[in-house]
Design an enzyme around this catalytic site. Sequence first.
Site, short mmCIF file in Angstrom:
data_model
loop_
_atom_site.label_atom_id
_atom_site.label_comp_id
_atom_site.label_asym_id
_atom_site.label_seq_id
_atom_site.Cartn_x
_atom_site.Cartn_y
_atom_site.Cartn_z
N HIS A 37 53.34 -26.98 69.41
CA HIS A 37 54.49 -27.66 68.83
C HIS A 37 55.77 -27.24 69.55
CE1 HIS A 37 56.20 -29.86 65.42
NE2 HIS A 37 57.06 -28.88 65.18
N SER A 86 59.83 -32.86 65.28
CA SER A 86 59.42 -32.07 64.12
C SER A 86 60.13 -32.59 62.86
CB SER A 86 59.69 -30.58 64.37
OG SER A 86 59.02 -29.77 63.43
N GLU A 145 49.09 -28.85 68.87
CA GLU A 145 50.07 -28.68 67.78
C GLU A 145 49.67 -27.57 66.82
OE1 GLU A 145 52.93 -30.20 67.26
OE2 GLU A 145 52.89 -32.02 68.49
#
Length: 582
Positions: A480, A230, A353
């Site tokens: 995610h 990330s 995601e």
Amino acid sequence: MPTSKYFAAIAAVGCFLGVAVAGGPSVEPSKSTCQEGSPVAKTKNGTVCGTRLPTFSQDAFLGVPFAEPPIGDLRLRHPKSFNAAYTAYDATSQPPSCPGYAGFDVGIGPLNEDCLYLNVIVPDCNDAPGKKLPVLVWIYGGGFDAGGIADPRFNMSYIVQESAAMGQPILGVSINYRVGGWGFLASKEVLEDGSANIGLFDQRLALRWLSENIEAFGGDPDQITIWGESAGAFSVGYHLIGFDGQHDNLFRAAIMESGTMLGPAIQDAKTLALDGGYQAMYDNVTKVVGCDTAKDTLECLRTVPYASLFAAFEPQVYTPILDGTFLTRSPSESLAMGKVAEVAVLLGANTDEGTASFWGPRGTLQANDDVAAFIQSLNGGGLTQSEVDQLLLLYPDIPSLGCPYGTGNDRFADQGWMYKRGASIAGDIFIHAGRRGTAKYFAQSQGQKNNPVYSYRFDQSPWNGTEELIATVPPVYSTHFTELIFVFHNPSQDLSNYIGPYSSYHQLSKLMCRSWISFVGNLDPNHHHISGVPFWPVYNLESPINIVYRTTDNNGGTFLEKDIYRGVQLDWWNEHWLTLRS
């Protein structure tokens, strides 16, 4: 100080390399020796006293300073090298985390401005005395707004333990860096002061410190891999293009999970002043703390009491900008010009995601006009009506094509009638398109023999259907962050992001962890010594292949795929990065 329970939770099996053990009585760090029996490392600043982790057969050096404390006049400045000498530095407890926000700071211990420290985890290695080990450096995520090396989810002991168990020992390092307004404050005043992108400079200075000192811990400065997820992955991407690609041999490889250098918009000196730009945020902070009438507002911020400035920064979210030094041009321009570090790369994305709450437009997209407005808002606007119309055609209102993928005609309508459409768009612009564009760049621009590229897609949902702080309301799926706990191979059941109780999940975790370790040591993820797993080929333009990670309970387990999913859509984003300021 860490408790005995903490040390029991972070131990691992290993290979300690020629770091001396200090003798003599137990003393305070201000004296001349370490506690009897403690591991020591002789850095350029002096002797560092670590602690033994017997459960893991490891030594840990926790809270080693790599910069001067960024307090007082050093607040809101680029880090200054730690030049003080010490005779016996106490590195036996986790350092404080840098001031952070957004909920990601939960569970990472106390926050303090004095936070520029790193941890080093060293395995036992009695069978190879004097051998220098490859080094894996973790750069945490948290939206550039939170994070810390004390976070128990990112405990490096487990991956270091696994490296020793498979006969390919590595050193594990994790580094703190400043986040939020403390690390990424931006305005014309900050640019004029030469103090932008503080957090990136923190990371860079930590890498320089490691280059100069990691041998003292048994590490090889020529075999350093930087790794992030990330915001940590975006950070790694920015190091690849930072200083026009001149990385000074601070690392030889990079791992990027769910992020690259492409995707989010990057503001510059011009866009800082636009509506919604960082200048307005800076001006608001100075007003809140009473610095707006000062002759030098930035200097005034350096004198504001910590608690007042912490509160003033809390509503603000800053990310890296084009500062003319670290980042001199947009990432897409750097790639186009070849101003990129030549290193080996492993990168990937999670299938779904876009279901992450902070990416996807939950509860807002009911009609086509809502989707159009969402597209127009991406990266601060900038797309023409024609470009918006193109994207509406590329992402039609067909639920079976939306995110989470493979869920058929279920609309998850409680999140918005066109939620899946928006989640697909969000996941692609912020993660998937950048992953493919970056993989293609490295595949075509570098010699595959010396700098191979490997790409993956993670396709496993959390065991209990939720992902703490990321997506706790359905739909979740392989959202995610879901892959990260698998790579760290952290089995702790009391973590908010537990791998799960199923053996297939732990086997997948072992495979991924070992593949990452193999890449760190060999620049090849295939030396994992696990049978029945597809060979992960180098990514190339003639036959671009992803390895797809799944458990054996999920449609047959891990497999290979040709990297062609949503080809037209991802190509569109990769052709429009300049317009999107990325």
